[in-house]
Design a protein around this motif. Structure first.
Motif, PDB file in Angstrom:
ATOM      1  N   PHE A   1     -23.787  30.425 -59.832  1.00  0.00           N
ATOM      2  CA  PHE A   1     -22.611  30.738 -59.031  1.00  0.00           C
ATOM      3  C   PHE A   1     -21.548  31.450 -59.854  1.00  0.00           C
ATOM      4  N   SER A   2     -21.265  30.961 -61.058  1.00  0.00           N
ATOM      5  CA  SER A   2     -20.188  31.566 -61.848  1.00  0.00           C
ATOM      6  C   SER A   2     -20.560  32.935 -62.406  1.00  0.00           C
ATOM      7  N   GLU A   3     -21.796  33.109 -62.832  1.00  0.00           N
ATOM      8  CA  GLU A   3     -22.211  34.367 -63.460  1.00  0.00           C
ATOM      9  C   GLU A   3     -22.837  35.364 -62.486  1.00  0.00           C
ATOM     10  N   GLU A   4     -23.602  34.873 -61.538  1.00  0.00           N
ATOM     11  CA  GLU A   4     -24.344  35.758 -60.622  1.00  0.00           C
ATOM     12  C   GLU A   4     -23.704  35.845 -59.240  1.00  0.00           C
ATOM     13  N   LYS A   5     -22.740  34.982 -58.976  1.00  0.00           N
ATOM     14  CA  LYS A   5     -22.118  34.872 -57.645  1.00  0.00           C
ATOM     15  C   LYS A   5     -23.181  34.593 -56.578  1.00  0.00           C
ATOM     16  N   ALA A   6     -24.177  33.771 -56.977  1.00  0.00           N
ATOM     17  CA  ALA A   6     -25.250  33.387 -56.068  1.00  0.00           C
ATOM     18  C   ALA A   6     -25.155  31.895 -55.790  1.00  0.00           C
ATOM     19  N   GLY A   7     -25.461  31.519 -54.573  1.00  0.00           N
ATOM     20  CA  GLY A   7     -25.444  30.118 -54.193  1.00  0.00           C
ATOM     21  C   GLY A   7     -26.580  29.816 -53.239  1.00  0.00           C
TER      22      GLY A   7
ATOM     23  N   TYR B   1     -36.045  16.304 -46.985  1.00  0.00           N
ATOM     24  CA  TYR B   1     -36.100  17.684 -47.443  1.00  0.00           C
ATOM     25  C   TYR B   1     -34.755  18.356 -47.217  1.00  0.00           C
ATOM     26  N   GLU B   2     -34.576  19.446 -47.931  1.00  0.00           N
ATOM     27  CA  GLU B   2     -33.431  20.334 -47.734  1.00  0.00           C
ATOM     28  C   GLU B   2     -33.977  21.745 -47.568  1.00  0.00           C
ATOM     29  N   THR B   3     -33.485  22.457 -46.579  1.00  0.00           N
ATOM     30  CA  THR B   3     -33.786  23.878 -46.443  1.00  0.00           C
ATOM     31  C   THR B   3     -32.511  24.618 -46.829  1.00  0.00           C
ATOM     32  N   ARG B   4     -32.667  25.535 -47.776  1.00  0.00           N
ATOM     33  CA  ARG B   4     -31.525  26.264 -48.322  1.00  0.00           C
ATOM     34  C   ARG B   4     -31.781  27.762 -48.265  1.00  0.00           C
ATOM     35  N   ALA B   5     -30.708  28.511 -48.085  1.00  0.00           N
ATOM     36  CA  ALA B   5     -30.778  29.978 -48.116  1.00  0.00           C
ATOM     37  C   ALA B   5     -30.301  30.454 -49.478  1.00  0.00           C
ATOM     38  N   TRP B   6     -30.796  31.612 -49.897  1.00  0.00           N
ATOM     39  CA  TRP B   6     -30.268  32.266 -51.091  1.00  0.00           C
ATOM     40  C   TRP B   6     -29.139  33.161 -50.617  1.00  0.00           C
TER      41      TRP B   6
ATOM     42  N   LYS C   1     -17.579  35.724 -49.145  1.00  0.00           N
ATOM     43  CA  LYS C   1     -18.228  35.119 -47.986  1.00  0.00           C
ATOM     44  C   LYS C   1     -19.738  35.166 -48.219  1.00  0.00           C
ATOM     45  N   PRO C   2     -20.450  34.048 -47.994  1.00  0.00           N
ATOM     46  CA  PRO C   2     -21.890  34.060 -48.269  1.00  0.00           C
ATOM     47  C   PRO C   2     -22.663  35.016 -47.362  1.00  0.00           C
ATOM     48  N   LYS C   3     -23.590  35.748 -47.991  1.00  0.00           N
ATOM     49  CA  LYS C   3     -24.467  36.655 -47.243  1.00  0.00           C
ATOM     50  C   LYS C   3     -25.890  36.398 -47.734  1.00  0.00           C
ATOM     51  N   ALA C   4     -26.785  36.060 -46.807  1.00  0.00           N
ATOM     52  CA  ALA C   4     -28.173  35.790 -47.175  1.00  0.00           C
ATOM     53  C   ALA C   4     -28.809  37.043 -47.765  1.00  0.00           C
ATOM     54  N   VAL C   5     -29.473  36.867 -48.900  1.00  0.00           N
ATOM     55  CA  VAL C   5     -30.174  37.959 -49.581  1.00  0.00           C
ATOM     56  C   VAL C   5     -31.522  37.421 -50.067  1.00  0.00           C
ATOM     57  N   SER C   6     -32.390  38.323 -50.470  1.00  0.00           N
ATOM     58  CA  SER C   6     -33.704  37.931 -50.984  1.00  0.00           C
ATOM     59  C   SER C   6     -33.555  37.116 -52.271  1.00  0.00           C
TER      60      SER C   6
END
Length: 146
Positions: free
Chosen positions: A49-55, A106-111, A118-123
């Motif tokens: 999250f801090s370096e790639e801005k990915a969650g 289970y947990e289903t999570r998006a990248w 604002k979160p945007k789903a990506v590959s």
């Protein structure tokens, strides 16, 4: 592939007046086990999250309870990837007290990309996809091949 294990002891504050674990704690522990899982495969949630801005926002979670956990029980959560798609994955968590399965979920999570706030789903990035695929439990006929 062998699951990744996350271990802990049930604390007093995680139980109700009867000393039985209050059910929302299982969801907290699934989240902790997912963080631990990613750390163990070399991808820390915090760093991503801090370096790639990915969650990895949570899309769905479910837990089924079989036997109560009590204060001071030693618990092992075994986590495995059960579905891996382009932008979404599902991680299964099995809660064990010694050899007894006490719950599973289970947990289903998006990248997601958070670079614009604002979160945007990506590959899912290829290196992370490979690491997840190496921890996959079984083939899902609907998932994309890595």
């Amino acid at each position: 592939m062998n699951p990744i294990q996350y271990q802990f002891r049930v604390r007093w504050g995680e139980t109700d007046a009867a000393g039985i674990v209050y059910y929302p704690n299982f969801y907290k522990w699934m989240d902790e086990a997912s963080h631990h899982f990613f750390h163990e495969i070399g991808f820390s949630f915090g760093h991503l999250f801090s370096e790639e801005k990915a969650g990895m926002p949570l899309l769905e979670a479910l837990c089924k309870f079989k036997s109560p956990l009590m204060h001071e029980d030693e618990v092992c959560v075994r986590s495995t990837i059960i579905s891996l798609k382009d932008k979404v994955f599902t991680i299964e968590h099995e809660f064990r007290r010694m050899d007894e399965v006490v719950a599973s979920g289970y947990e289903t999570r998006a990248w997601a990309d958070f670079s614009n706030g604002k979160p945007k789903a990506v590959s899912i990035p290829d290196d992370i996809r490979r690491a997840l695929a190496n921890r996959r439990k079984k083939d899902d006929p609907n998932e994309e091949h890595v």
